[in-house]
Each structure stands twice: as structure tokens, then as C-alpha cells.
Scaffold this motif. Sequence first.
Motif, mmCIF file in Angstrom:
data_model
loop_
_atom_site.group_PDB
_atom_site.id
_atom_site.type_symbol
_atom_site.label_atom_id
_atom_site.label_comp_id
_atom_site.label_asym_id
_atom_site.label_seq_id
_atom_site.Cartn_x
_atom_site.Cartn_y
_atom_site.Cartn_z
ATOM 1 N N THR A 55 1.016 -1.369 -0.157
ATOM 2 C CA THR A 55 0.159 -0.008 0.228
ATOM 3 C C THR A 55 0.696 1.421 -0.083
ATOM 4 O OG1 THR A 55 -1.505 -1.361 1.021
ATOM 5 C CG2 THR A 55 -1.947 1.563 1.165
ATOM 6 N N GLY A 66 -6.892 8.779 -3.315
ATOM 7 C CA GLY A 66 -6.376 8.013 -3.798
ATOM 8 C C GLY A 66 -6.567 6.732 -2.470
ATOM 9 N N TRP A 69 -8.762 3.605 -1.823
ATOM 10 C CA TRP A 69 -8.195 2.561 -2.798
ATOM 11 C C TRP A 69 -8.037 1.177 -2.170
ATOM 12 C CZ3 TRP A 69 -10.260 1.399 -8.184
ATOM 13 C CH2 TRP A 69 -11.287 3.327 -8.466
ATOM 14 N N LEU A 72 -8.867 -2.489 -1.347
ATOM 15 C CA LEU A 72 -9.708 -2.607 -3.054
ATOM 16 C C LEU A 72 -8.440 -3.435 -3.345
ATOM 17 C CD1 LEU A 72 -11.610 -3.221 -4.766
ATOM 18 C CD2 LEU A 72 -11.409 -1.050 -5.925
ATOM 19 N N LEU A 73 -7.052 -2.512 -3.460
ATOM 20 C CA LEU A 73 -5.828 -2.725 -4.229
ATOM 21 C C LEU A 73 -4.924 -3.101 -3.558
ATOM 22 C CD1 LEU A 73 -4.711 0.875 -5.577
ATOM 23 C CD2 LEU A 73 -5.434 -0.779 -7.095
ATOM 24 N N ILE A 109 -12.873 -2.309 -12.740
ATOM 25 C CA ILE A 109 -11.416 -1.384 -12.352
ATOM 26 C C ILE A 109 -10.955 -0.233 -12.841
ATOM 27 C CG2 ILE A 109 -9.217 -1.672 -11.509
ATOM 28 C CD1 ILE A 109 -9.732 -4.287 -10.515
ATOM 29 N N ALA A 112 -13.962 1.980 -13.217
ATOM 30 C CA ALA A 112 -14.353 3.087 -11.698
ATOM 31 C C ALA A 112 -12.833 4.189 -11.387
ATOM 32 C CB ALA A 112 -13.952 2.209 -10.512
ATOM 33 N N THR A 113 -11.815 4.113 -12.224
ATOM 34 C CA THR A 113 -10.941 5.159 -11.793
ATOM 35 C C THR A 113 -10.923 6.287 -12.846
ATOM 36 O OG1 THR A 113 -9.677 3.731 -14.108
ATOM 37 C CG2 THR A 113 -8.670 3.522 -11.537
ATOM 38 N N THR A 220 -3.022 1.306 -10.467
ATOM 39 C CA THR A 220 -2.750 3.579 -9.756
ATOM 40 C C THR A 220 -1.795 4.302 -11.211
ATOM 41 O OG1 THR A 220 -0.056 2.072 -9.400
ATOM 42 C CG2 THR A 220 -2.299 1.866 -8.068
ATOM 43 N N MET A 223 -4.643 5.461 -11.564
ATOM 44 C CA MET A 223 -5.467 5.980 -10.915
ATOM 45 C C MET A 223 -4.980 7.864 -10.781
ATOM 46 S SD MET A 223 -6.234 3.470 -7.797
ATOM 47 C CE MET A 223 -6.228 5.213 -6.509
#
Length: 228
Positions: A55, A66, A69, A72-73, A109, A112-113, A220, A223
Motif C-alpha cells: 500500500t 486515492g 482504494w 481494494l488494491l 476497476i 471506477a478510475t 494505480t 488513478m
Amino acid sequence: MGMGIFAQFASPFLLGIPLLALAVTFPWLILPPTSRQLVDNRFRTLVDWFAGSVTKHLLGPVGPKGHVWAALLVSIIVFIAAHNILGLLPYTFVPTCLLSFNLALAVPIWLATVLMGLRHQPTITFGHLLPEGTPIPLIPLMIVIESFSLLIRPVSLAVRLTANMTAGHLLLKLISTATGAALAKAPELGLLAFPAVVGFSILEVAVAMIQAYVFVLLVTLYMQENIS
């Protein structure tokens, strides 16, 4: 021969019932459940350390918006890595070798971004469709090209994961089959090739984890374009 090699990527059935759902849910059964103990066991501590490290590394360049997330990631990277590694065991099935499975994972995914970017910074999100300094006559063409590039992202995510996992399993299958045939006909040659099978199996474990990391890393990066 070709059908025998590719048969390992076919979704298994038992009494006419597809076992893909069981293959998808099985990795969650081996993960440690949440605990309220002040001191966890070593495996739980290792999982927490891994989640924290991943993370921190992935969401470091992303803005505070962000960071929601994170759970989830980490779940996605553990989910994909567990499937990839368990798929290396004998008599198992690898869902990540199916393009349909990876598309079902990548499309929501990616969407969603994009939706988050349209919500928080719509001007910047639409601005990515037209690079700065584009000549006026090329503006319509660049918008079409950038729109296609945006829409192709989930497909590239799914195809990359599918191709890498399929290629690795095919090579492992070919090498192990050749080694087994060599052990039956020429034991000395088979024994010399056996370390190559072991080494390639270890390499496949590393590739399985790297592909899960690359999948989430690309998410990412998407994102970053949509979240300031």
C-alpha cells in the motif's frame, strides 16, 4: 498434442457443473481471518506487513483521495497472486489464464478510475483526450486516438495477464513433459534436465507474483491521471 497442452486452460466441470466459481473462491479460504488479538501469529503478521508495504509503495504517488482504494488494491493483488501460485500446483485450474475472467476483473476497476476522475476533476479528465500543443487540424484525429487509447486500457490489462500466465504454464508443461519422456528413455539426460524444471517452477512463482503486482501498478497509474 496441441489440444492436450491447451486442455489445461479449459474450465473444469464436475457432473456438468463448472468449477470456476470454486476455483475463484478457494484462495480466500487459505487467507487468515481478521482477529482482535493484541498479538497475532507469524503468518498474520507477515500478511499485515506485506499489505502495508504494498500500500505504501503503490499509493505513495497518488493523492489523498486515492488512499481510500488501499484495501481494494491490496485485496486484488493478493487475489491475483493467490490464483497464479495455486495454479502451479498439480491438478489445479488457473482462472487468470482465461481472458473472460481477466476482463471481468479489469473492466470494473478501470471504469471506477474513470468515473472517479469525472467526479472529482472532469476538466482534467477530458483534457487527457487532447494533448497540449496539438495543431488545430489534428484535434479531431487526436481526440479519436486518445479515446481509443482510453477504451483499450482494460483490454490491455486483461490480455497482458492472460498472455503472461498462459505462456508460463505452456513452457512449464512442455519442459516437464520433455523431462518426463527423457527420464523414461534416457534417465541420465532426464536427471540433467530435472534441475531446469525445478528452476523454471521457482521462476514461475516469481512471475505469478510479479504479474499480480504489475496489474495493480497499472491501475494505480490510471488513478494518478484521474485523481489529483
